[in-house]
Scaffold this motif. Sequence first.
Motif, short mmCIF file in Angstrom:
data_model
loop_
_atom_site.label_atom_id
_atom_site.label_comp_id
_atom_site.label_asym_id
_atom_site.label_seq_id
_atom_site.Cartn_x
_atom_site.Cartn_y
_atom_site.Cartn_z
N VAL A 225 0.86 -1.17 0.00
CA VAL A 225 0.00 0.00 0.00
C VAL A 225 0.90 1.22 0.00
O VAL A 225 1.80 1.35 0.83
CB VAL A 225 -0.92 0.01 1.25
N HIS A 226 0.67 2.11 -0.94
CA HIS A 226 1.47 3.32 -1.04
C HIS A 226 0.63 4.48 -0.53
O HIS A 226 -0.45 4.75 -1.04
CB HIS A 226 1.90 3.58 -2.48
N TYR A 227 1.10 5.16 0.50
CA TYR A 227 0.43 6.31 1.06
C TYR A 227 1.09 7.56 0.50
O TYR A 227 2.30 7.67 0.46
CB TYR A 227 0.54 6.32 2.59
N SER A 228 0.26 8.50 0.09
CA SER A 228 0.83 9.76 -0.37
C SER A 228 -0.13 10.87 0.03
O SER A 228 -1.34 10.72 0.03
CB SER A 228 1.02 9.75 -1.89
N GLU A 229 0.46 11.96 0.42
CA GLU A 229 -0.33 13.14 0.78
C GLU A 229 -0.03 14.22 -0.24
O GLU A 229 1.13 14.45 -0.58
CB GLU A 229 0.06 13.65 2.17
N SER A 230 -1.06 14.84 -0.69
CA SER A 230 -0.82 15.95 -1.60
C SER A 230 -0.63 17.20 -0.75
O SER A 230 -1.23 17.36 0.31
CB SER A 230 -1.97 16.12 -2.58
N GLU A 231 0.18 18.11 -1.22
CA GLU A 231 0.46 19.33 -0.46
C GLU A 231 -0.74 20.24 -0.41
O GLU A 231 -0.90 21.02 0.51
CB GLU A 231 1.66 20.05 -1.06
N GLU A 232 -1.62 20.15 -1.41
CA GLU A 232 -2.80 21.01 -1.44
C GLU A 232 -3.71 20.74 -0.25
O GLU A 232 -4.21 21.65 0.38
CB GLU A 232 -3.57 20.80 -2.74
N GLU A 233 -3.90 19.45 0.05
CA GLU A 233 -4.78 19.10 1.17
C GLU A 233 -4.20 19.62 2.49
O GLU A 233 -4.92 20.14 3.31
CB GLU A 233 -4.97 17.59 1.25
N THR A 234 -2.94 19.45 2.69
CA THR A 234 -2.33 19.88 3.96
C THR A 234 -2.37 21.40 4.08
O THR A 234 -2.58 21.94 5.16
CB THR A 234 -0.89 19.37 4.09
N ASP A 235 -2.16 22.10 2.96
CA ASP A 235 -2.22 23.57 3.00
C ASP A 235 -3.62 24.05 3.34
O ASP A 235 -3.79 24.97 4.15
CB ASP A 235 -1.77 24.17 1.67
N GLU A 236 -4.64 23.43 2.73
CA GLU A 236 -6.02 23.82 3.01
C GLU A 236 -6.39 23.55 4.46
O GLU A 236 -7.06 24.36 5.10
CB GLU A 236 -6.98 23.09 2.08
N GLU A 237 -5.95 22.39 4.98
CA GLU A 237 -6.25 22.05 6.36
C GLU A 237 -5.58 23.04 7.32
O GLU A 237 -6.16 23.47 8.31
CB GLU A 237 -5.79 20.63 6.68
N ASP A 238 -4.34 23.42 7.01
CA ASP A 238 -3.64 24.38 7.86
C ASP A 238 -4.35 25.73 7.86
O ASP A 238 -4.48 26.38 8.90
CB ASP A 238 -2.18 24.55 7.37
N GLU A 239 -4.81 26.16 6.67
CA GLU A 239 -5.51 27.45 6.57
C GLU A 239 -6.81 27.42 7.35
O GLU A 239 -7.17 28.39 8.02
CB GLU A 239 -5.77 27.79 5.11
N GLU A 240 -7.55 26.28 7.29
CA GLU A 240 -8.81 26.15 8.02
C GLU A 240 -8.55 26.24 9.51
O GLU A 240 -9.30 26.88 10.26
CB GLU A 240 -9.51 24.85 7.67
N LYS A 241 -7.49 25.60 9.98
CA LYS A 241 -7.17 25.63 11.42
C LYS A 241 -6.79 27.05 11.86
O LYS A 241 -7.14 27.49 12.94
CB LYS A 241 -6.01 24.66 11.72
N GLU A 242 -6.08 27.75 10.98
CA GLU A 242 -5.70 29.12 11.31
C GLU A 242 -6.94 30.03 11.36
O GLU A 242 -7.05 30.89 12.23
CB GLU A 242 -4.72 29.66 10.27
#
Length: 174
Positions: free
Chosen positions: A152-169
């Motif tokens: 199983v290959h796990y990959s995170e896209s940077e777009e998702e992490t950036d959006e999540e960070d902005e929502e938390k901010e």
Amino acid sequence: MSQATKRKHVVKELLDDFVKPTEDQHIMRVLGSNGNNLHEAVTGSGERYLVSMPTKFRKNLWIKRGDFVIVDPIKEGEKVKGEISFILYRDHIQYLRKLGVWPAGFQEDRTSGDRSEGTPKERSERKTKEEDDSDSEDDDSDLFVNTNRSTVHYSESEEETDEEDEEKEDEGRA
């Protein structure tokens, strides 16, 4: 003679003696085991036979698919047409090639033992030298891979992490 003594003598004879096949004998490659100490083998010319393992080798020595053996033909045999007289290991094969008696049908074939030429000490020195030459210590290519598990290959896209960070901010500001 005890079983341990018998085993010791059979193994010593096999490892120490370098034999040259007689005109009657054939060098054959084992294709597989059919059970009951019978093995299917092929000659250099492509003929397939069933060959039997003699009693002195049984439970003392093992052969596997791809191993080479010297076989004595059995003239009266209908199904089983030969009996293994000698099991060839890497050193024996090299000896027979030097003598020029190795079958032409097996010339291009190399067993895994033939590929790793040299004494065990030379192979270990080569291996340590190759390890020293490697640039990256984080290389995982030499790790064991379990083929029984799906990868199983796990990959995170940077777009998702950036959006999540902005929502938390945004939540933190409100």
